[in-house]
Write a protein that holds these residues in place. Structure first.
Motif, PDB file in Angstrom:
ATOM      1  N   GLN A  40     -30.912  36.215  -4.696  1.00  0.00           N
ATOM      2  CA  GLN A  40     -30.682  37.154  -3.598  1.00  0.00           C
ATOM      3  C   GLN A  40     -31.781  37.141  -2.543  1.00  0.00           C
ATOM      4  O   GLN A  40     -31.492  37.102  -1.343  1.00  0.00           O
ATOM      5  CB  GLN A  40     -30.530  38.581  -4.131  1.00  0.00           C
ATOM      6  N   HIS A  41     -33.038  37.185  -2.947  1.00  0.00           N
ATOM      7  CA  HIS A  41     -34.114  37.412  -1.982  1.00  0.00           C
ATOM      8  C   HIS A  41     -34.365  36.210  -1.081  1.00  0.00           C
ATOM      9  O   HIS A  41     -34.156  36.260   0.133  1.00  0.00           O
ATOM     10  CB  HIS A  41     -35.391  37.813  -2.712  1.00  0.00           C
ATOM     11  N   ASN A  42     -34.790  35.112  -1.669  1.00  0.00           N
ATOM     12  CA  ASN A  42     -35.202  33.957  -0.861  1.00  0.00           C
ATOM     13  C   ASN A  42     -34.025  33.185  -0.278  1.00  0.00           C
ATOM     14  O   ASN A  42     -34.102  32.683   0.844  1.00  0.00           O
ATOM     15  CB  ASN A  42     -36.070  33.013  -1.698  1.00  0.00           C
ATOM     16  N   GLN A  43     -32.936  33.100  -1.021  1.00  0.00           N
ATOM     17  CA  GLN A  43     -31.832  32.258  -0.583  1.00  0.00           C
ATOM     18  C   GLN A  43     -30.767  33.005   0.221  1.00  0.00           C
ATOM     19  O   GLN A  43     -30.148  32.436   1.112  1.00  0.00           O
ATOM     20  CB  GLN A  43     -31.189  31.577  -1.800  1.00  0.00           C
ATOM     21  N   MET A  44     -30.570  34.292  -0.104  1.00  0.00           N
ATOM     22  CA  MET A  44     -29.545  35.051   0.609  1.00  0.00           C
ATOM     23  C   MET A  44     -30.134  35.836   1.779  1.00  0.00           C
ATOM     24  O   MET A  44     -29.711  35.672   2.929  1.00  0.00           O
ATOM     25  CB  MET A  44     -28.836  36.017  -0.344  1.00  0.00           C
ATOM     26  N   ILE A  45     -31.116  36.686   1.488  1.00  0.00           N
ATOM     27  CA  ILE A  45     -31.658  37.555   2.531  1.00  0.00           C
ATOM     28  C   ILE A  45     -32.487  36.772   3.532  1.00  0.00           C
ATOM     29  O   ILE A  45     -32.382  36.970   4.745  1.00  0.00           O
ATOM     30  CB  ILE A  45     -32.491  38.690   1.893  1.00  0.00           C
ATOM     31  N   HIS A  46     -33.327  35.852   3.052  1.00  0.00           N
ATOM     32  CA  HIS A  46     -34.206  35.096   3.952  1.00  0.00           C
ATOM     33  C   HIS A  46     -33.817  33.624   4.072  1.00  0.00           C
ATOM     34  O   HIS A  46     -34.538  32.855   4.688  1.00  0.00           O
ATOM     35  CB  HIS A  46     -35.655  35.188   3.473  1.00  0.00           C
ATOM     36  N   GLY A  47     -32.702  33.251   3.492  1.00  0.00           N
ATOM     37  CA  GLY A  47     -32.300  31.852   3.518  1.00  0.00           C
ATOM     38  C   GLY A  47     -30.939  31.654   4.145  1.00  0.00           C
ATOM     39  O   GLY A  47     -30.423  32.523   4.864  1.00  0.00           O
ATOM     40  N   PRO A  48     -30.314  30.529   3.859  1.00  0.00           N
ATOM     41  CA  PRO A  48     -29.064  30.162   4.550  1.00  0.00           C
ATOM     42  C   PRO A  48     -27.798  30.724   3.910  1.00  0.00           C
ATOM     43  O   PRO A  48     -26.705  30.464   4.414  1.00  0.00           O
ATOM     44  CB  PRO A  48     -29.075  28.637   4.433  1.00  0.00           C
TER      45      PRO A  48
END
Length: 444
Positions: A315-323
């Motif tokens: 969730q954090h790195n890939q969804m909220i701050h990622g693509p």
């Protein structure tokens, strides 16, 4: 014949009733003039989200048009109030900040230290609950990276990760925990213990009745009738009498055979355990945590859940701050589905004393650690609150959406107020000027 005061009346009956699991609504109706107070609180706690995904696509008055991410909430719209825009006391706080559930930042100089709203409510009320009750039941699948999002009381409290362990903790003394085991004898013993409490109460009430005035005698007659009705319900749930846990008897879920490998699937089982614990009056305050402040492993398959795509990203790195913003919207939709599922389960489960459904006496609060996760701020804290149509909340057939610039701590005070806690000393920010619940939330 002398007429006792209300205080003496309650004192005379209260000794035995205090140990009973069944009759608090009757005494509340005499001693408490606030009919909208709740018996239970469930805190549904997740990481922050993207405001653009979460917000309604439009709002007419207070009526929202749900976004794709929150669209499942439309199924229970008559029970919910959505809140947005509320800043915390330290809006720049982000990961690991305790503001979400405590109303404060990283500091604490309060009576209880840094304490979350669920823990504060339990501290205030646990002395009034039956002996042996779990003050607060904290469940939730943990991750490899342990952050500080969750339930705060001075130090971070770690929820029970394993549904198997949670079930044994909650129901271990009530029923066998092996799937497929016949639990008839255990259920029968539990129900007979509760009936023995009823028999004692009838005897004490009959003795007390002769010393009361006509009005209080009338109230006692009504109460005795309610006891007879409860006896009938308990008898109906006895094995061999056509029962099976329904009709107000213990609503004990099936014991998990094992712990799912996908953390979010473990939380589905946790929600069932919480609902069962509420129905059996094993606890009255519970919380469930999804992930932690920097990590939520997903792994949800669209063929198993009502999803448009499989959710595999973190969730954090890939969804909220990622693509993977598309997966974030689907994850939020899945979380909304689980919120709806537990609300419906509470609505479908009758109270043991016949006073409506569990939802009629429960407030469910979806809280978050950040209001705007992509920006790492707490400027716009978000809540979804749910209760029965005759519960604490002021509801509307099409749902309610409220945007406010008031401090988000005031919504946490609504949770306290809903549970009958109106002394806020020791909770939240001591410098908050308006130490009162947010207006317009509670039903009048």
């Amino acid at each position: 014949m002398r007429s006792h005061s209300r205080r003496c009346f309650l004192k005379g009956v209260g000794a035995s009733v205090g140990a009973s699991l069944l009759f608090s609504p009757f005494y509340d109706s005499i001693a408490n003039a606030a009919p909208k107070k709740m018996k239970r609180l469930l805190v549904f706690f997740t990481m922050g989200t993207d405001p653009g995904i979460w917000r309604p696509t439009s709002v007419s008055g207070e009526t929202p048009t749900f976004s794709e991410a929150t669209s499942p909430l439309a199924e229970i719209k008559e029970h919910i109030v959505m809140l947005d825009g509320l800043p915390s006391g330290s809006p720049s706080n982000n990961h690991g900040s305790a503001d979400g559930l405590t109303g404060m930042g990283y500091y604490s100089n309060g009576k209880y230290g840094l304490i979350s709203v669920d823990q504060f409510i339990a501290e205030k009320l646990k002395a009034t609950w039956p002996a042996g009750m779990i003050p607060t039941l904290l469940l939730g699948a943990k991750e490899e990276v342990q952050g500080k999002t969750g339930f705060y009381k001075k130090d971070n409290l770690v929820p029970i990760d394993s549904p198997v362990s949670a079930f044994k903790t909650v129901f271990g003394n009530a029923v066998p925990t092996t799937p497929g085991t016949d639990n008839t004898a255990a259920l029968e013993a539990m129900l007979r213990r509760r009936k023995s409490v009823l028999d004692n109460l009838k005897s004490e009430i009959a003795t007390l009745k002769g010393n009361l005035g006509k009005e209080q005698q009338y109230k006692l007659d009504l109460h005795l009738e309610s006891i007879r009705q409860i006896e009938q319900r308990l008898s109906a749930t006895m094995p061999g009498n056509g029962g099976g846990g329904g009709g107000g008897g213990p609503q004990i879920p099936t014991a998990p055979a094992s712990d799912p490998t996908v953390p979010l699937e473990r939380n589905v089982l946790h929600l069932d355990i919480i609902a069962g614990a509420f129905a059996s009056d094993i606890t009255r305050v519970a919380g469930i945590q999804f992930g932690n402040d920097q990590n939520m492993v997903t792994g949800l398959n669209k063929d198993q859940w009502e999803l448009k795509m499989s959710i595999s990203a973190e969730q954090h790195n890939q969804m909220i701050h990622g693509p993977e913003k598309g997966q974030l919207a689907e994850l939020e939709r899945w979380l909304s589905q689980q919120f709806v599922r537990v609300v419906k389960k509470l609505k479908e489960t009758p109270e043991a004393d016949g006073s409506g459904s569990l939802l009629d006496n429960t407030l469910v609060a979806w809280c978050r650690d950040m209001g705007d996760a992509p920006a790492h701020t707490q400027n716009e804290m978000k809540f979804v609150l749910a209760s029965g149509t005759n519960g604490y909340l002021k509801t509307s057939p099409n749902g309610r959406f409220i945007k406010s610039s008031e401090r988000h701590e005031r919504v946490l005070l609504n949770l306290c107020d809903a549970m009958g806690v109106t002394d806020y000393d020791g909770f939240g920010d001591p410098t908050l000027g308006a130490k009162s619940p947010l207006p317009g939330i509670a039903a009048t």
